[in-house]
Design a protein around this motif. Structure first.
Motif, PDB file in Angstrom:
ATOM      1  N   GLN A   3      42.005  47.377  49.026  1.00  0.00           N
ATOM      2  CA  GLN A   3      42.902  47.149  47.901  1.00  0.00           C
ATOM      3  C   GLN A   3      42.543  45.827  47.226  1.00  0.00           C
ATOM      4  O   GLN A   3      42.403  44.799  47.879  1.00  0.00           O
ATOM      5  CB  GLN A   3      44.351  47.139  48.367  1.00  0.00           C
ATOM      6  CG  GLN A   3      45.318  47.406  47.244  1.00  0.00           C
ATOM      7  CD  GLN A   3      46.704  47.685  47.744  1.00  0.00           C
ATOM      8  OE1 GLN A   3      47.287  46.831  48.387  1.00  0.00           O
ATOM      9  NE2 GLN A   3      47.229  48.846  47.436  1.00  0.00           N
ATOM     10  N   VAL A   4      42.358  45.883  45.901  1.00  0.00           N
ATOM     11  CA  VAL A   4      41.911  44.732  45.121  1.00  0.00           C
ATOM     12  C   VAL A   4      42.981  44.353  44.110  1.00  0.00           C
ATOM     13  O   VAL A   4      43.439  45.211  43.349  1.00  0.00           O
ATOM     14  CB  VAL A   4      40.596  45.087  44.371  1.00  0.00           C
ATOM     15  CG1 VAL A   4      40.132  43.929  43.510  1.00  0.00           C
ATOM     16  CG2 VAL A   4      39.519  45.529  45.328  1.00  0.00           C
ATOM     17  N   SER A   6      43.730  43.356  40.771  1.00  0.00           N
ATOM     18  CA  SER A   6      42.848  43.574  39.632  1.00  0.00           C
ATOM     19  C   SER A   6      43.267  42.845  38.363  1.00  0.00           C
ATOM     20  O   SER A   6      42.415  42.439  37.585  1.00  0.00           O
ATOM     21  CB  SER A   6      42.753  45.065  39.342  1.00  0.00           C
ATOM     22  OG  SER A   6      42.289  45.732  40.490  1.00  0.00           O
ATOM     23  N   GLN A  21      36.707  44.332  38.099  1.00  0.00           N
ATOM     24  CA  GLN A  21      35.688  44.641  39.097  1.00  0.00           C
ATOM     25  C   GLN A  21      36.192  44.283  40.477  1.00  0.00           C
ATOM     26  O   GLN A  21      37.067  43.439  40.629  1.00  0.00           O
ATOM     27  CB  GLN A  21      34.371  43.942  38.796  1.00  0.00           C
ATOM     28  CG  GLN A  21      34.385  42.441  38.879  1.00  0.00           C
ATOM     29  CD  GLN A  21      33.031  41.843  38.509  1.00  0.00           C
ATOM     30  OE1 GLN A  21      32.288  42.405  37.719  1.00  0.00           O
ATOM     31  NE2 GLN A  21      32.722  40.703  39.076  1.00  0.00           N
ATOM     32  N   ASP A  22      35.611  44.949  41.481  1.00  0.00           N
ATOM     33  CA  ASP A  22      35.996  44.642  42.849  1.00  0.00           C
ATOM     34  C   ASP A  22      35.128  43.494  43.361  1.00  0.00           C
ATOM     35  O   ASP A  22      34.284  42.951  42.631  1.00  0.00           O
ATOM     36  CB  ASP A  22      35.941  45.885  43.737  1.00  0.00           C
ATOM     37  CG  ASP A  22      34.538  46.400  43.994  1.00  0.00           C
ATOM     38  OD1 ASP A  22      33.551  45.756  43.593  1.00  0.00           O
ATOM     39  OD2 ASP A  22      34.413  47.471  44.617  1.00  0.00           O
ATOM     40  N   ARG A  26      31.523  46.100  41.538  1.00  0.00           N
ATOM     41  CA  ARG A  26      31.665  47.413  40.890  1.00  0.00           C
ATOM     42  C   ARG A  26      32.723  47.330  39.806  1.00  0.00           C
ATOM     43  O   ARG A  26      33.836  46.879  40.045  1.00  0.00           O
ATOM     44  CB  ARG A  26      32.065  48.486  41.903  1.00  0.00           C
ATOM     45  CG  ARG A  26      30.964  48.849  42.851  1.00  0.00           C
ATOM     46  CD  ARG A  26      31.415  49.926  43.799  1.00  0.00           C
ATOM     47  NE  ARG A  26      32.467  49.371  44.653  1.00  0.00           N
ATOM     48  CZ  ARG A  26      33.090  50.027  45.606  1.00  0.00           C
ATOM     49  NH1 ARG A  26      32.805  51.293  45.812  1.00  0.00           N
ATOM     50  NH2 ARG A  26      34.015  49.460  46.337  1.00  0.00           N
ATOM     51  N   TYR A  87      40.622  55.913  40.775  1.00  0.00           N
ATOM     52  CA  TYR A  87      41.031  55.156  41.951  1.00  0.00           C
ATOM     53  C   TYR A  87      42.555  54.995  41.988  1.00  0.00           C
ATOM     54  O   TYR A  87      43.186  54.835  40.939  1.00  0.00           O
ATOM     55  CB  TYR A  87      40.377  53.770  41.944  1.00  0.00           C
ATOM     56  CG  TYR A  87      38.888  53.818  41.758  1.00  0.00           C
ATOM     57  CD1 TYR A  87      38.068  54.442  42.698  1.00  0.00           C
ATOM     58  CD2 TYR A  87      38.278  53.264  40.640  1.00  0.00           C
ATOM     59  CE1 TYR A  87      36.693  54.503  42.522  1.00  0.00           C
ATOM     60  CE2 TYR A  87      36.904  53.316  40.465  1.00  0.00           C
ATOM     61  CZ  TYR A  87      36.116  53.936  41.412  1.00  0.00           C
ATOM     62  OH  TYR A  87      34.757  53.994  41.228  1.00  0.00           O
ATOM     63  N   SER A  99      42.938  50.537  44.785  1.00  0.00           N
ATOM     64  CA  SER A  99      42.294  50.847  46.056  1.00  0.00           C
ATOM     65  C   SER A  99      40.898  51.396  45.776  1.00  0.00           C
ATOM     66  O   SER A  99      40.762  52.445  45.128  1.00  0.00           O
ATOM     67  CB  SER A  99      43.111  51.862  46.852  1.00  0.00           C
ATOM     68  OG  SER A  99      44.340  51.291  47.226  1.00  0.00           O
ATOM     69  N   MET A 100      39.893  50.673  46.230  1.00  0.00           N
ATOM     70  CA  MET A 100      38.499  51.046  46.001  1.00  0.00           C
ATOM     71  C   MET A 100      37.871  51.522  47.304  1.00  0.00           C
ATOM     72  O   MET A 100      38.179  50.990  48.379  1.00  0.00           O
ATOM     73  CB  MET A 100      37.715  49.836  45.485  1.00  0.00           C
ATOM     74  CG  MET A 100      38.222  49.263  44.171  1.00  0.00           C
ATOM     75  SD  MET A 100      37.918  50.343  42.782  1.00  0.00           S
ATOM     76  CE  MET A 100      36.134  50.275  42.690  1.00  0.00           C
TER      77      MET A 100
END
Length: 103
Positions: A3-4, A6, A21-22, A26, A87, A99-100
């Motif tokens: 989980q990022v 964002s 981006q993560d 990405r 995502y 969530s990536m």
């Protein structure tokens, strides 16, 4: 899944998008409609070109072959064979978490 954090909800205009981006670099697009936020890969499923969100059309556009994806990431014009990767998103307070998949 990772989980990022964002963006802040206020950083994504209603009807618009924001590139994020993560931690591995990405890129993905956050698209907002009211209080709802979706996250999509920026990679076209045809040849991997980078798509962008066109607010006035409420669609993703791939400049390589004029492909068009609808607001849900489904291909509607051009050669892409499959939808954009989507995502899971969670809005907590004023923060957007995506969530990536593990890189």
């Amino acid at each position: 899944m990772v989980q990022v954090l964002s963006a802040a909800l206020s950083e994504v205009p209603d009807g618009g998008s924001r590139l994020a981006q993560d931690l591995s670099g990405r890129k993905f697009l956050l698209v907002r409609s009211g209080e709802s936020v979706s996250a999509f890969s920026t990679t076209c499923t045809h040849l991997g070109c980078q798509v962008h969100w066109k607010t006035e059309d409420k669609a993703f556009i791939c400049p390589c072959h004029d492909a068009v994806f609808d607001a849900d990431g489904n291909p509607v014009k051009g050669p892409p064979p499959t939808p954009l990767a989507r995502y899971p998103v969670e809005v907590r307070g004023s923060s957007i978490f995506v969530s990536m998949p593990e890189a």
